[in-house]
Design an enzyme around this catalytic site. Structure first.
Site, PDB file in Angstrom:
ATOM      1  N   ASN A  48      -0.034   1.853  -1.251  1.00 38.38           N
ATOM      2  CA  ASN A  48      -1.306   1.218  -0.897  1.00 38.38           C
ATOM      3  C   ASN A  48      -2.381   1.413  -1.955  1.00 38.38           C
ATOM      4  OD1 ASN A  48      -1.772   3.921  -0.506  1.00 38.38           O
ATOM      5  ND2 ASN A  48      -2.594   3.720   1.569  1.00 38.38           N
ATOM      6  N   GLY A  52      -9.999  -1.927   3.447  1.00 43.70           N
ATOM      7  CA  GLY A  52      -9.080  -2.532   4.396  1.00 43.70           C
ATOM      8  C   GLY A  52      -7.704  -2.590   3.750  1.00 43.70           C
ATOM      9  N   MET A  64      -4.799  -5.249   1.442  1.00 43.23           N
ATOM     10  CA  MET A  64      -4.897  -6.043   0.225  1.00 43.23           C
ATOM     11  C   MET A  64      -5.451  -7.449   0.466  1.00 43.23           C
ATOM     12  SD  MET A  64      -0.842  -6.816  -0.566  1.00 43.23           S
ATOM     13  CE  MET A  64      -1.112  -7.832  -2.008  1.00 43.23           C
ATOM     14  N   HIS A 103     -10.799   6.428   6.589  1.00 43.54           N
ATOM     15  CA  HIS A 103     -10.643   6.169   5.154  1.00 43.54           C
ATOM     16  C   HIS A 103     -10.049   4.795   4.877  1.00 43.54           C
ATOM     17  CE1 HIS A 103      -6.389   6.673   5.785  1.00 43.54           C
ATOM     18  NE2 HIS A 103      -6.092   6.799   4.503  1.00 43.54           N
ATOM     19  N   GLY A 104      -9.738   4.035   5.913  1.00 43.27           N
ATOM     20  CA  GLY A 104      -9.146   2.720   5.709  1.00 43.27           C
ATOM     21  C   GLY A 104      -8.679   2.129   7.016  1.00 43.27           C
TER      22      GLY A 104
END
Length: 389
Positions: free
Chosen positions: A152, A294, A296, A317-318
């Site tokens: 990621n 978020g 890609m 964190h995402g």
């Protein structure tokens, strides 16, 4: 917020039973103070849940820091606007960035830039002061600085809600950090076995403060965090140079945010100084800038912390995965990825199917769950995406 137990507080509205069970096991460890905080993007991890904040007294769990020590984000707000980037094809810019930054696992530099050499020299001095040789973990650790990795990790050119261009990337301490983490996880296992400690999960093995093994891990972990920070800075320098070449204009760094989301620091919470391990979480103390990506093909966010004490001054964190990589490859195909990436310049390959946005939690839900933790300053949407295979 959901109070699962006295020792576990949860902000995730999307939470699989297995993830909850894993977090409950960690929360029952006797040295947790005052509770474990589960972030909105929580999902299964090695031993400790990704998206958890784990405060400990007198001990540290190496797997609760994670194997990519110091992984995190850096973003630069530039002077450019949408019009500067939409007037010509973006593929040459993507290809220039791909040429400047080694991509994928096991791909490293063949030579160091002047800035990378300066950073490597500084890291070598820090390692000497910490009493260890990073070359004992990875003989080519110097050549790993300024490289992205895979999974990621990404580099993006994005636009905020006003059309301002931001440069944005995600990476950590690469192979050298991974080997440091793996070694100390093994040592923690050995220590607990030697003491006949019965653990709810073997990967919750811990090191005891005051012992040599504990402080050796702390010194080497902090070095890996410094490596990760410098790695992101070096890659951003290269991205800035390529953007300058492509636009024909120097890049003005009007704002820079760099933050870890896999790390440990000593902090004071609920009246006691603890070792606070954020595994997939960022520091969201009041007024502190942070970055929450978020996937890609979806939005990322520049945020400022609200300093929520119950969350231990932390936030997600995402997006957090909903599908494992193998499950994503079974559920989606290349056409699905192409549909998700319409309007974004990216390398069209089967290698990224397991990174398709649908493999992740809905970032809008994650950010709603985080509304008491952070305030959104900017919403970023990518126009160029660079990833490693």
């Amino acid at each position: 917020m959901e109070q699962i137990s006295k020792r576990l507080v949860n902000w995730a509205s999307i939470l699989e039973p297995g993830t909850r069970e894993q977090a409950e096991k960690a929360a029952r460890m006797p040295f947790i103070h005052p509770h474990l905080a589960l972030m909105p993007d929580a999902h299964l991890g090695k031993g400790a849940t990704v998206g958890s904040v784990i405060p400990t007294l007198g001990a540290i769990i190496p797997a609760a820091v994670g194997v990519d020590i110091g992984c995190g984000m850096i973003a630069v707000r530039t002077q450019f606007t949408r019009d500067d980037f939409r007037s010509r094809p973006l593929a040459p810019l993507r290809e220039a960035i791909e040429d400047a930054v080694p991509l994928s696992a096991g791909k490293y530099n063949t030579r160091l830039t002047d800035t990378a050499r300066d950073r490597v020299d500084a890291l070598a001095r820090r390692a000497e002061a910490a009493g260890f040789d990073p070359g004992s973990y990875a003989g080519n650790w110097e050549m790993q600085l300024g490289t992205l990795g895979s999974g990621n990790h990404f580099i993006e050119v994005t636009l905020d809600e006003t059309g301002r261009v931001w440069l944005f990337l995600h990476s950590g301490s690469r192979g050298v950090g991974n080997k440091i983490a793996q070694k100390h996880i093994r040592i923690a296992h050995e220590q607990c076995r030697r003491r006949w400690i019965d653990l709810p999960d073997p990967d919750l093995a811990y090191l005891v403060e005051g012992e040599d093994e504990f402080w050796r891990y702390i010194r080497e972990m902090r070095w890996a965090q410094d490596f990760a920070w410098s790695n992101r800075e070096e890659m951003m320098d290269r991205v800035v140079d390529r953007v300058a070449d492509w636009t024909g204009r120097e890049v003005e760094r009007q704002e820079v945010v760099n933050c870890h989301h896999n790390y440990t620091e000593q902090e004071t919470h609920f009246g006691k100084q603890v070792w606070l391990s954020r595994k997939g979480a960022i520091n969201a103390e009041k007024g502190r800038a942070g970055l929450i990506p978020g996937s890609m093909g979806t939005a990322s966010y520049v945020v400022v912390g609200k300093g929520n004490p119950v969350s231990l001054n932390s936030s997600p964190h995402g997006a957090g995965r909903e599908y494992s990589r193998s499950a994503a490859r079974r559920a989606f195909d290349r056409d699905d990825l192409r549909k998700a990436m319409v309007g974004i310049e990216y390398r069209d390959t089967d290698a990224f199917i397991d990174e398709i946005p649908a493999a992740y939690k809905d970032i809008d839900v994650v950010m709603r769950d985080a509304r008491d933790l952070v305030e959104v300053r900017h919403t970023l949407r990518q126009i160029v995406n660079v990833k490693g295979d």
